[in-house]
Design a protein around this motif. Structure first.
Motif, PDB file in Angstrom:
ATOM      1  N   ARG A   1     -29.804  -0.197  65.442  1.00  0.00           N
ATOM      2  CA  ARG A   1     -28.807   0.739  65.977  1.00  0.00           C
ATOM      3  C   ARG A   1     -27.696   1.042  64.968  1.00  0.00           C
ATOM      4  NH1 ARG A   1     -29.568   1.057  71.500  1.00  0.00           N
ATOM      5  NH2 ARG A   1     -31.581   0.131  72.031  1.00  0.00           N
ATOM      6  N   ILE A   2     -27.900   0.728  63.714  1.00  0.00           N
ATOM      7  CA  ILE A   2     -26.839   0.809  62.708  1.00  0.00           C
ATOM      8  C   ILE A   2     -26.943   2.106  61.912  1.00  0.00           C
ATOM      9  CG2 ILE A   2     -25.826  -0.293  60.686  1.00  0.00           C
ATOM     10  CD1 ILE A   2     -27.050  -2.944  61.759  1.00  0.00           C
ATOM     11  N   VAL A   3     -25.857   2.863  61.928  1.00  0.00           N
ATOM     12  CA  VAL A   3     -25.784   4.130  61.216  1.00  0.00           C
ATOM     13  C   VAL A   3     -24.751   4.018  60.100  1.00  0.00           C
ATOM     14  CG1 VAL A   3     -25.225   6.591  61.406  1.00  0.00           C
ATOM     15  CG2 VAL A   3     -26.354   5.401  63.323  1.00  0.00           C
ATOM     16  N   MET A   4     -25.127   4.455  58.915  1.00  0.00           N
ATOM     17  CA  MET A   4     -24.135   4.680  57.869  1.00  0.00           C
ATOM     18  C   MET A   4     -23.679   6.124  58.020  1.00  0.00           C
ATOM     19  SD  MET A   4     -24.453   4.561  53.732  1.00  0.00           S
ATOM     20  CE  MET A   4     -23.045   4.987  52.702  1.00  0.00           C
TER      21      MET A   4
ATOM     22  N   GLY B   1     -30.164   1.363  59.505  1.00  0.00           N
ATOM     23  CA  GLY B   1     -31.264   2.024  60.184  1.00  0.00           C
ATOM     24  C   GLY B   1     -31.303   3.517  59.928  1.00  0.00           C
ATOM     25  N   LEU B   2     -30.139   4.159  59.960  1.00  0.00           N
ATOM     26  CA  LEU B   2     -30.025   5.594  59.725  1.00  0.00           C
ATOM     27  C   LEU B   2     -28.876   5.830  58.760  1.00  0.00           C
ATOM     28  CD1 LEU B   2     -30.601   8.622  60.292  1.00  0.00           C
ATOM     29  CD2 LEU B   2     -29.056   8.432  62.270  1.00  0.00           C
ATOM     30  N   ILE B   3     -29.154   6.556  57.692  1.00  0.00           N
ATOM     31  CA  ILE B   3     -28.138   6.916  56.706  1.00  0.00           C
ATOM     32  C   ILE B   3     -27.929   8.419  56.787  1.00  0.00           C
ATOM     33  CG2 ILE B   3     -27.649   7.089  54.234  1.00  0.00           C
ATOM     34  CD1 ILE B   3     -29.261   4.464  53.907  1.00  0.00           C
ATOM     35  N   ILE B   4     -26.688   8.849  57.029  1.00  0.00           N
ATOM     36  CA  ILE B   4     -26.370  10.272  57.087  1.00  0.00           C
ATOM     37  C   ILE B   4     -25.561  10.635  55.844  1.00  0.00           C
ATOM     38  CG2 ILE B   4     -25.371  12.155  58.413  1.00  0.00           C
ATOM     39  CD1 ILE B   4     -25.576  10.425  60.908  1.00  0.00           C
ATOM     40  N   LEU B   5     -26.140  11.508  55.022  1.00  0.00           N
ATOM     41  CA  LEU B   5     -25.449  11.907  53.805  1.00  0.00           C
ATOM     42  C   LEU B   5     -24.111  12.562  54.127  1.00  0.00           C
ATOM     43  CD1 LEU B   5     -28.142  11.262  52.434  1.00  0.00           C
ATOM     44  CD2 LEU B   5     -27.870  13.349  51.087  1.00  0.00           C
ATOM     45  N   GLU B   6     -23.227  12.423  53.183  1.00  0.00           N
ATOM     46  CA  GLU B   6     -21.867  12.940  53.301  1.00  0.00           C
ATOM     47  C   GLU B   6     -21.825  14.437  53.578  1.00  0.00           C
ATOM     48  OE1 GLU B   6     -20.529  13.163  48.764  1.00  0.00           O
ATOM     49  OE2 GLU B   6     -22.014  11.625  49.241  1.00  0.00           O
ATOM     50  N   MET B   7     -20.659  14.902  54.002  1.00  0.00           N
ATOM     51  CA  MET B   7     -20.420  16.309  54.308  1.00  0.00           C
ATOM     52  C   MET B   7     -20.928  17.194  53.173  1.00  0.00           C
ATOM     53  SD  MET B   7     -16.819  18.025  55.338  1.00  0.00           S
ATOM     54  CE  MET B   7     -16.486  19.776  55.177  1.00  0.00           C
TER      55      MET B   7
END
Length: 348
Positions: free
Chosen positions: A18-21, A53-59
């Protein structure tokens, strides 16, 4: 057993924990071409190795003029796609899923010759809160330019799909362009996009949904409340979110503020201070939510998931401090951990 380390699925996206960056600007582009470089590779891949678990790239801006600074990422050209494909493939080697946050800074575009926004109202911030020390007076977008900007979001989403991202996040928080349109304190337009504060965001959501796979989840980050005097409150944000849900948003990433200098109401900045906002979004909208805001204590992060306040938790500064936050949290909570074998002598 830790709930934070159980898998989670939304549409065709299954995350191992459940961990998002969450997105965090790095201001590290070498040139003004807006593409990721070696810094971004090390930065993101190390967090994948570290168990996120999920990495969301920066703006990542949909137009060159829509970046916060000229050292930010962008996805406004097909020529940029191969650079993202390489980064995405590197991240996925380590069992992490990867998303990208697409956005337009609007009146907060520091390096634009002429920033644009929902209106001509300038944003007031402290010099230390900018990269360049000041923000220029914005110009209100024309109605035609608003419609063109919607198409820029659509094109960027198409490129993100071609680059191999697992999900896309729209940045509708923190005083950037989507937020500017939905804020009564910032949007003083007299056209259709001023008469209906949700319309711009709604049309962006629909445009993006029209070009991404039907089973790809769309995330939207929103500010639950504003801290400027006269700013909107939680019911207003919920009403906006209902429109965006109907347009196709699948997950809300719930933050707050960011539109200017706080007035009488100020953020608490205490551990978990934004979790109640996430919980209210979840309860009112019946959609999964990502909670964020000083959740780097593993026990607090675990409680947020276990109590049902949110489906996912975002660890921002905690992961800047420790690329292996997820592995260390798993060891703390479960007394066992399975790191990459290369690190097994050190993390065990």
């Amino acid at each position: 057993m830790s709930n934070m380390f159980s898998p989670y699925s939304i549409k065709n996206l299954t995350i191992k924990n459940r961990i998002v960056m969450p997105p965090m600007c790095q201001y590290s582009v070498d040139k003004e071409d807006g593409v990721p470089n070696d810094w971004h590779s090390v930065h993101y891949v190390s967090r994948a190795v570290g168990g996120a678990g999920l990495i969301i790239l920066e703006m990542t801006s949909v137009t060159p003029e829509g970046r916060i600074t000229n050292r930010d990422l962008g996805l406004w050209s097909d020529e940029q796609i191969p650079h993202y494909q390489r980064l995405v493939s590197q991240i996925k080697k380590y069992d992490a899923k990867v998303g990208i946050q697409i956005a337009h800074a609007g009146r907060k575009a520091e390096d634009a010759n002429q920033p644009v926004g929902a209106s001509e109202i300038p944003v007031e911030v402290l010099p230390e809160e900018t990269m360049n020390g000041e923000l220029k007076q914005p110009r209100a977008l024309t109605t035609q330019e608003v419609k063109e900007t919607i198409q820029q979001f659509k094109k960027s989403a198409e490129r993100a799909v071609k680059a191999g991202f697992d999900t896309i996040e729209l940045h509708g928080a923190h005083g950037y362009l989507l937020h500017q349109f939905m804020s009564p304190s910032i949007n003083n337009r007299t056209d259709e996009y001023g008469q209906d504060l949700a319309l711009f965001g709604e049309e962006v959501v629909k445009a993006v949904k029209s070009v991404i796979p039907s089973e790809m989840p769309l995330i939207m980050r929103l500010s639950a409340i504003e801290y400027i005097d006269g700013g909107y409150n939680l019911p207003h944000a919920i009403n906006m979110a209902k429109r965006f849900k109907a347009a196709g948003v699948d997950v809300f990433h719930v933050s707050s503020g960011g539109e200017g200098l706080p007035g009488k109401l100020k953020p608490k900045n205490t551990p978990g201070y934004q979790v109640p906002f996430a919980r209210e979004f979840k309860n009112q909208l019946g959609l999964p939510v990502i909670a964020v805001g000083k959740l780097s204590d593993p026990d607090l992060a675990e409680a947020t998931i276990s109590n049902g306040d949110a489906e996912l938790i975002a660890i921002a500064r905690g992961m800047l401090n420790d690329p292996y936050w997820a592995l260390h949290a798993e060891k703390t909570l479960t007394r066992k951990v399975n790191p990459p074998f290369q690190y097994s002598r050190g993390i065990r």
